[in-house]
Design an enzyme around this catalytic site. Structure first.
Site, short mmCIF file in Angstrom:
data_model
loop_
_atom_site.label_atom_id
_atom_site.label_comp_id
_atom_site.label_asym_id
_atom_site.label_seq_id
_atom_site.Cartn_x
_atom_site.Cartn_y
_atom_site.Cartn_z
N TYR A 120 0.84 -1.20 0.00
CA TYR A 120 0.00 0.00 0.00
C TYR A 120 0.88 1.25 0.00
CZ TYR A 120 -4.07 -2.92 1.15
OH TYR A 120 -5.07 -3.87 1.14
N GLU A 121 0.39 2.31 -0.63
CA GLU A 121 1.21 3.53 -0.75
C GLU A 121 1.48 4.19 0.60
OE1 GLU A 121 -1.12 5.73 -3.52
OE2 GLU A 121 -2.48 6.53 -2.00
N SER A 122 0.74 3.77 1.63
CA SER A 122 0.98 4.31 2.97
C SER A 122 2.28 3.75 3.56
CB SER A 122 -0.20 3.98 3.89
OG SER A 122 -0.50 2.61 3.83
N GLY A 123 2.95 2.87 2.84
CA GLY A 123 4.24 2.36 3.29
C GLY A 123 4.20 0.93 3.82
#
Lengths: 279, 253, 279, 253
Positions: free
Chosen positions: D55-58
């Site tokens: 996920y782009e949230s890391g």
């Protein structure tokens, strides 16, 4: 995934490869370096910010024809004798060097890990390094017109590090001084990680990072595999051994005898440890 | 007054300077291993406001209980406020201008405070191959100010460095500005004989203080260029018993 | 160093400033945003990767004249109504927008934190963004000739974040999803951090980072100050409130009434919590 | 055969594709929130080799027990193999080419699989202001392959996007190569009516499969361009009871 150090080196390290055995005083992959000497790999281009004892051993053993680095010494002790002998007297063979600063090398690894062709920094200006190192150029900021130093990405064939732990899947856990090891692994086409222990599941550790198994080519269980460097939580730096190395490495014959006996004369790192008398 | 070595004298004087800077609000000190690390850790123990020690191994705010042999000793990581990666310490912390004092040493220092830690002799066929640049070039370029600590001799203090690893004032006044360097450059050179500072007009290093019982002749004899003295040359204070006891306890630990 | 949120905002946030209240769904500094509305700050240039509810509130309250961002929505719910009304109908005032991608914004913050004038990435190619955003240019690799996207560093006047903990000195500890908060603080000229708790000494926490006190301008004790966002270890995301916001913000009068009652009508975040009925 | 919605049908078919890719060694999947996240988490539960959710949230290797409402739900971080900063997830993981499958959705998709998530109408005075790019442009550019999941309608499936937020094949074959994009671009578009893939010769999306009981006329009526059909158009399998039960349990959790 999880294999012996012998098989990992045999499979992934080839003559003429560019290798980065990284470690910033902490977690230096000595055992892996010894195995590369044992297997007689040649014409290596070694890359490392801080080449120290294990690179001295690889250079003196004739495995290396080029070194890209930013600081080559025996930390807290002095010179790197085999490195000096190679540069000053071309023994045992000519050693081409490509010299940078720490900031430049770190930028190059980070660019390599990020899939960029180069990295930039405020660096090298006013020094003599750009006169001798062709991999230092400049780039202009398209917004401010400022001129910055530009250095090409590092993307070694093999990145080799030592870490505290891996789980059975091959996820690798590292804590303490992290140096540039994560970048070295991510920037490399293949990677080998030696670890202190392999566990069913990685426990939470403050300050730890995890490299997922799918960015690692091989994980090898090699307890104390960083000695005389150390693994926080498992061992302390063997400063005596670093001082001892100065004496061993000063003399070509003493060095060769040491390598023949303790590295070429042993089958693996466990035997090496017995041979040099470290537990 | 107790006995002391010239190294102790040098270290104590460097620690005093760091202590004075910390009190003045210049606390963040990027330290190399060896003499700088020893002096910085001594200052941490002697002064009411401690310097914040930052090591290139990624340690920020280290408070080691004993002197590290290497910048990567476990002690440094275990006693730090924060530990970051090596790419981060150089990019987010040094390059970004968060360091007040860069604390360096070297094999050669020239009269414009340029430092050589690369080679003695020519680069292609060196007489002596030294370890190399490490973090020094960017510390010298980006730190708010630079302090140099080096034992003085004609071999070490030269007219012009064989190799310019880290820039001081280049070929003289104006070079740092021409190069667009953001850091202030060398402000203090502390040796086992004297304290030098750049002449405001020329940026050439001049002697501003002598250590107790050191003569100008000794300094001239140990300097490889025609060294000049400030109009008023001070004499540094004798190391106090507290300074010496603290330093010795630190080195014994 | 350690002060009240009222005083921190009064001292550090001024009309016309560029502010980054960062938080990537986790640790969004809602309380700080409310205090900025309360103090009637105007002509702000807001910067954020993911402007959501608190930016909607700032925009609808007329504090904002420019927004630099990469994704403006109500995560998992839908549109950001006040943001849309400002862009589509210029209510309550004209809102200039500077639009990037997440990768571009993250690169801009990282460049700002690193003291570089710009950052580069493989991005934007083939999209319509460069046609409308003047802060997207290109740079050529001096080694390979490759063309990469270049974006200018972000260096806000004030970086504002919410974190789990600070110690009495003002060292800040953050864990869980870290987003781009560290970069936002390091890239900004001044910074304000609201925290769940202030402790004598920071305990070790897995996955935690620490921002030393000397890179933070002000630390404020504001429990639950991220609500309806969350602080791992202290609270859970209040998804109901996010859904509720959609209804409140859809209508200008309902929005204004809500702000007047719960933000302008309260003295601080504690009163706000009582007012909206959250514990 | 049990009853199911067209959304369930769409999600199940996307999960099947991800499962097949994982078995084929294409495991690393960069997922957006909403339909992609739901399908990816369904695939994790249905197939012997799980996709690795990023996920782009890391979050790397997330294994959420329930569906996250946002990409930043605590559940994602707590169940991940690794959590990294947002700058790192884009630079070291996506940009570096470590992602096999980029899984996207959008407000508009055109016949060359370009995606619009920015504005409907003109950029200067939009009819509808959408959230914007987020991580999509670089996912579309850098992922090894891209899968798109979208409900089909003439409003969403258009001849040309009002705004090109994320590139598919640009104006047709050869554009990705001209742009020097490293990722392979869109390979599958899965809708509530059909499955489309780019024509190897033109890169225009063509219908390669219809869902059970969906007619070509329905697809034509829901497509804003003169949509073409592959020589052989397959019919997708009915969702199995296991697929539907697992999906419903996941959504109920």
């Amino acid at each position: 995934m999880i294999t012996t150090l012998h098989d990992a080196v045999a499979e992934h390290v080839h003559n003429g490869d560019t290798l980065a055995l990284e470690g910033f005083t902490h977690l230096i992959p000595h055992a892996a370096g010894h195995e590369i000497i044992r297997q007689g790999v040649r014409n290596l281009h070694l890359v490392r910010m801080t080449p120290d004892m294990v690179y001295d051993q690889l250079i003196g053993s004739g495995c290396v024809t080029k070194l890209t680095f930013s600081w080559g010494g025996n930390p807290g002790v002095g010179s790197l004798q085999r490195f000096r002998d190679a540069v000053e007297n071309e023994w045992p063979c000519t050693l081409e060097i490509e010299e940078h600063s720490h900031a430049g090398m770190a930028t190059r690894y980070a660019a390599g890990a990020a899939g960029l062709p180069f990295g930039m920094l405020r660096g090298y200006v006013g020094t003599d390094l750009p006169k001798h190192t062709t991999t230092i150029k400049t780039v202009e900021c398209p917004f401010t017109g400022e001129i910055l130093a530009a250095v090409p990405a590092l993307n070694p064939d093999v990145g080799i590090i030592h870490a505290q732990r891996a789980d059975l899947v091959g996820n690798v856990q590292i804590w303490g001084l992290l140096g540039v090891q994560k970048e070295a692994v991510l920037a490399s086409k293949r990677s080998i990680v030696t670890v202190e222990e392999i566990v069913d599941e990685l426990p939470e550790v403050a300050g730890a990072i995890v490299l997922p198994s799918w960015v690692v080519s091989a994980v090898c269980h090699v307890p104390n595999g960083a000695h005389p460097s150390f693994a926080m939580g498992f061992s302390a730096r063997d400063n005596t051994f670093y001082k001892l190395w100065d004496a061993i490495s000063k003399d070509r014959d003493a060095f060769t005898a040491w390598v023949d006996k303790h590295i070429m004369g042993t089958a693996d790192f466990a035997e090496y440890c017995e041979s040099v008398g470290i537990s | 007054m107790s006995e002391y070595t010239t190294d102790e004298l040098m270290i104590v004087n460097a620690a005093r300077q760091l202590g004075a800077l910390a009190v003045a609000g210049k606390r963040q000190c990027f330290v190399g291993i060896g003499l700088p690390s020893t002096a910085a850790n001594l200052a941490r123990r002697l002064y009411p406001i401690e310097p914040v020690l930052i090591y290139e191994s990624g340690c920020i705010g280290s408070k080691p209980s004993r002197l590290p042999l290497s910048i990567g000793d476990g002690e440094l990581a275990e006693t730090s406020d924060a530990v970051v990666s090596v790419p981060e310490i150089f990019a987010y912390w040094l390059q970004a201008g968060r360091i007040d004092i860069g604390f360096l040493s070297g094999a050669q220092l020239d009269k414009f405070a340029n430092i050589n830690s690369t080679v003695i002799g020519s680069y292609e066929s060196p007489k002596t191959r030294l370890p190399g640049a490490g973090g020094a070039p960017e510390i010298a370029a980006s730190a708010g100010a630079v302090m140099v600590i080096m034992r003085q001799s004609t071999r070490a203090f030269v007219e012009r460095c064989d190799f310019r690893t880290s820039i001081g004032f280049g070929d003289g006044k104006g070079d740092r500005e021409r190069f667009g360097l953001r850091g202030g450059g060398p402000k203090w050179v502390i040796t086992d004989l004297a304290v030098m500072e750049p002449d405001p007009d020329t940026c050439e290093l001049v002697v501003v203080a002598l250590h107790p019982r050191i003569t100008r002749e000794q300094v001239v004899a140990a300097t490889g260029w025609d060294v000049r003295f400030a109009d008023e040359v001070a004499i540094t204070d004798e190391p106090t018993a507290t300074e010496l006891d603290t330093l010795r306890a630190l080195q014994a630990a």
